[in-house]
Design a protein around this motif. Structure first.
Motif, PDB file in Angstrom:
ATOM      1  N   VAL A 177      37.601  39.437  34.108  1.00  0.00           N
ATOM      2  CA  VAL A 177      39.062  39.518  34.086  1.00  0.00           C
ATOM      3  C   VAL A 177      39.681  38.372  34.879  1.00  0.00           C
ATOM      4  O   VAL A 177      39.257  38.074  35.999  1.00  0.00           O
ATOM      5  CB  VAL A 177      39.535  40.859  34.676  1.00  0.00           C
ATOM      6  N   LEU A 178      40.682  37.744  34.282  1.00  0.00           N
ATOM      7  CA  LEU A 178      41.508  36.761  34.975  1.00  0.00           C
ATOM      8  C   LEU A 178      42.852  37.416  35.279  1.00  0.00           C
ATOM      9  O   LEU A 178      43.525  37.912  34.379  1.00  0.00           O
ATOM     10  CB  LEU A 178      41.721  35.520  34.098  1.00  0.00           C
ATOM     11  N   ALA A 179      43.234  37.433  36.554  1.00  0.00           N
ATOM     12  CA  ALA A 179      44.512  37.994  36.984  1.00  0.00           C
ATOM     13  C   ALA A 179      45.271  36.905  37.733  1.00  0.00           C
ATOM     14  O   ALA A 179      44.747  36.325  38.689  1.00  0.00           O
ATOM     15  CB  ALA A 179      44.301  39.211  37.873  1.00  0.00           C
ATOM     16  N   VAL A 180      46.490  36.622  37.308  1.00  0.00           N
ATOM     17  CA  VAL A 180      47.279  35.523  37.883  1.00  0.00           C
ATOM     18  C   VAL A 180      48.624  36.066  38.344  1.00  0.00           C
ATOM     19  O   VAL A 180      49.400  36.598  37.545  1.00  0.00           O
ATOM     20  CB  VAL A 180      47.495  34.396  36.851  1.00  0.00           C
ATOM     21  N   TRP A 181      48.896  35.913  39.643  1.00  0.00           N
ATOM     22  CA  TRP A 181      50.181  36.358  40.205  1.00  0.00           C
ATOM     23  C   TRP A 181      51.269  35.345  39.874  1.00  0.00           C
ATOM     24  O   TRP A 181      51.042  34.140  39.853  1.00  0.00           O
ATOM     25  CB  TRP A 181      50.065  36.496  41.715  1.00  0.00           C
ATOM     26  N   SER A 182      52.484  35.838  39.640  1.00  0.00           N
ATOM     27  CA  SER A 182      53.616  34.952  39.379  1.00  0.00           C
ATOM     28  C   SER A 182      54.899  35.583  39.903  1.00  0.00           C
ATOM     29  O   SER A 182      55.070  36.813  39.856  1.00  0.00           O
ATOM     30  CB  SER A 182      53.753  34.677  37.882  1.00  0.00           C
ATOM     31  N   ALA A 183      55.790  34.745  40.395  1.00  0.00           N
ATOM     32  CA  ALA A 183      57.077  35.227  40.892  1.00  0.00           C
ATOM     33  C   ALA A 183      58.026  35.614  39.770  1.00  0.00           C
ATOM     34  O   ALA A 183      59.075  36.196  40.034  1.00  0.00           O
ATOM     35  CB  ALA A 183      57.723  34.161  41.780  1.00  0.00           C
ATOM     36  N   ARG A 184      57.662  35.301  38.527  1.00  0.00           N
ATOM     37  CA  ARG A 184      58.473  35.721  37.387  1.00  0.00           C
ATOM     38  C   ARG A 184      57.601  35.692  36.134  1.00  0.00           C
ATOM     39  O   ARG A 184      56.607  34.957  36.067  1.00  0.00           O
ATOM     40  CB  ARG A 184      59.689  34.812  37.210  1.00  0.00           C
ATOM     41  N   LEU A 218      47.381  39.273  33.084  1.00  0.00           N
ATOM     42  CA  LEU A 218      45.983  39.701  32.944  1.00  0.00           C
ATOM     43  C   LEU A 218      45.418  39.233  31.615  1.00  0.00           C
ATOM     44  O   LEU A 218      46.114  39.236  30.600  1.00  0.00           O
ATOM     45  CB  LEU A 218      45.882  41.218  33.038  1.00  0.00           C
ATOM     46  N   ALA A 219      44.141  38.833  31.640  1.00  0.00           N
ATOM     47  CA  ALA A 219      43.449  38.411  30.430  1.00  0.00           C
ATOM     48  C   ALA A 219      41.944  38.618  30.618  1.00  0.00           C
ATOM     49  O   ALA A 219      41.457  38.625  31.751  1.00  0.00           O
ATOM     50  CB  ALA A 219      43.744  36.946  30.118  1.00  0.00           C
ATOM     51  N   VAL A 220      41.231  38.773  29.529  1.00  0.00           N
ATOM     52  CA  VAL A 220      39.799  39.081  29.570  1.00  0.00           C
ATOM     53  C   VAL A 220      39.031  37.995  28.841  1.00  0.00           C
ATOM     54  O   VAL A 220      39.419  37.585  27.735  1.00  0.00           O
ATOM     55  CB  VAL A 220      39.507  40.451  28.921  1.00  0.00           C
ATOM     56  N   ARG A 221      37.933  37.538  29.472  1.00  0.00           N
ATOM     57  CA  ARG A 221      37.019  36.641  28.742  1.00  0.00           C
ATOM     58  C   ARG A 221      36.181  37.491  27.799  1.00  0.00           C
ATOM     59  O   ARG A 221      35.476  38.397  28.241  1.00  0.00           O
ATOM     60  CB  ARG A 221      36.105  35.903  29.707  1.00  0.00           C
TER      61      ARG A 221
END
Length: 223
Positions: A177-184, A218-221
């Motif tokens: 799983v790729l999880a990337v935080w973002s302010a928007r 969120l995204a999955v390989r």
């Protein structure tokens, strides 16, 4: 609102990094841009929990996680408080931030996590590490700036493009799983994730007092 008090100011390879205290909270400022503070932490904890929940059930216990960006330490502390993570690596390129956690005011947040035998701090640039490391992980939890559409430094932009996402995929185990935080939220980034071959692309929101919500992409390989 009380005026901030500067506790430390460093000139690093990527510009100025400042630690400030405002009342009982700490703030990190990079090149004059607010990065994060210790006033909440819900979205940083969501970053970790959402990645864990998105993992295949059979690998949740003992899963290896890479946290991109030490920040104020909320993500690391939350990961270390969860016994399901088997290995916790944190990449941080700013020596000042590492110092503030090891022997400065932010040790109050991360001290127990840094003492955890599962934890390792890697003082390096995230993109360099993703491109060159042979290590693989079940989850990548990235929180290195304000998000795909609002980077603190220009060289962070490559992380969210085709090259950066290919490097992320290379560090993930199948089903990782790729999880990337973002302010928007960023619809364009969701498209970039799909174009890079990730599946299960979605966005989780955290409502804030004012303005647009913080989010975790969120995204999955694929396996």
């Amino acid at each position: 609102m009380s005026a901030p008090v500067t506790l430390d100011r460093r000139e690093g390879p990527h510009g100025e990094v400042v630690l400030r205290r405002r009342a009982e909270h700490f703030e990190i400022i990079v090149n004059g841009t607010f990065l994060m503070d210790t006033s909440d932490g819900r979205s940083e904890r969501l970053l970790i929990d959402a990645a864990q929940a998105a993992l295949p059930e059979e690998v949740r216990a003992g899963a290896a996680v890479l946290i991109g960006g030490l920040g104020v330490g909320f993500s690391l502390a939350h990961a270390a408080a969860d016994p399901r993570w088997g290995r916790i690596a944190v990449v941080e390129r700013e020596e000042a931030i590492i110092d503030w956690h090891r022997q400065g005011p932010l040790a109050s947040i991360s001290g127990a996590a840094l003492a955890d035998a599962r934890t390792v701090i890697l003082h390096t640039d995230l993109m360099d590490y993703l491109r060159t490391s042979p290590d693989t992980y079940d989850a990548l939890c990235l929180d290195v700036d304000n998000g795909p559409d609002w980077t603190v430094t220009e060289d962070n932009e490559s992380l969210y493009g085709a090259e950066g996402l290919a490097a992320c995929a290379a560090r993930l185990n199948p089903g990782g799983v790729l999880a990337v935080w973002s302010a928007r939220p960023s619809a364009d980034f969701e498209g970039s994730l799909r174009n890079a071959g990730f599946s299960g692309v979605r966005t989780e929101e955290i409502r804030v007092a004012r303005g647009v919500p913080d989010v975790v992409h969120l995204a999955v390989r694929p396996g």
